[in-house]
Design a protein around this motif. Sequence first.
Motif: not given
Length: 249
Positions: A82-84, A160-165
């Motif tokens: 997931l990414d935004c 899974v993601g990067h800095a998901l918070h």
Amino acid sequence: MSENWRKLQNELATASNVGKALHRTKATTQKKKKADARNFPNKWKQQKERIIEAKKHVNQEAVRTVDAIDTLKKGKKFLLGLDCEYVGAGPDGKIDILARVSIVDEEGNCVYDKYVAPTQEVTDYRTDVSGVRASDLVKGIPFDNVRSEVSDIIQGNIVVGHALHNDFRVLQLNHPKSKIRDTSKYRLIQKKCNVPGRSPSLKAIAQMLLGLSIQSGEHSSVEDAKVAMAAYRMFKNPWEQMVRQKYRE
């Protein structure tokens, strides 16, 4: 024949030619108007067909989204990246507003990618980083719809993601900690990127672990989700073992 008479004849001939030309132009214009009038039903029919086709495309997109959600809700557990992307609101453009959400599967295939209609006035599109433009958000779907769809897709699955918070904060969603795999926080990734105890950037992870160059200009949430998933898969076995020990699953 006198010079004056010859001159008068030439002027009359010129006037006659101009008149004929004007007559032909007028006749052509009238003919075109009549042709347009006859063709109007066909043109209107074509326009309606284009409108119907556009609506069909939108409906197909909606069906594909529903199908993806239904597939992911059939009981099988999935790994999802997931990414935004965010744009800015407020006087200084520093308030994060959700603009795009992308989700990929374990193989890096994109299963969801939506632009989001802003919930506040956008004061900074942050295009040089977000890659988002005003024209993208014109076709965005309502925030509540996106939030509901994303919630349905990720429910019960490992994300899974990067800095998901940050992504969950802007999505206004909570997800069980035992189901979160954050590449910015995993200690082996930090160690491999030579920043033990600190969070490496996704760009650094891509370069140092995967040999990839990303984010050199505008970001892509699809690309970032794929990179996070690829990094996770490098450490999948020890990572999952650590999670099982921590949460006793």
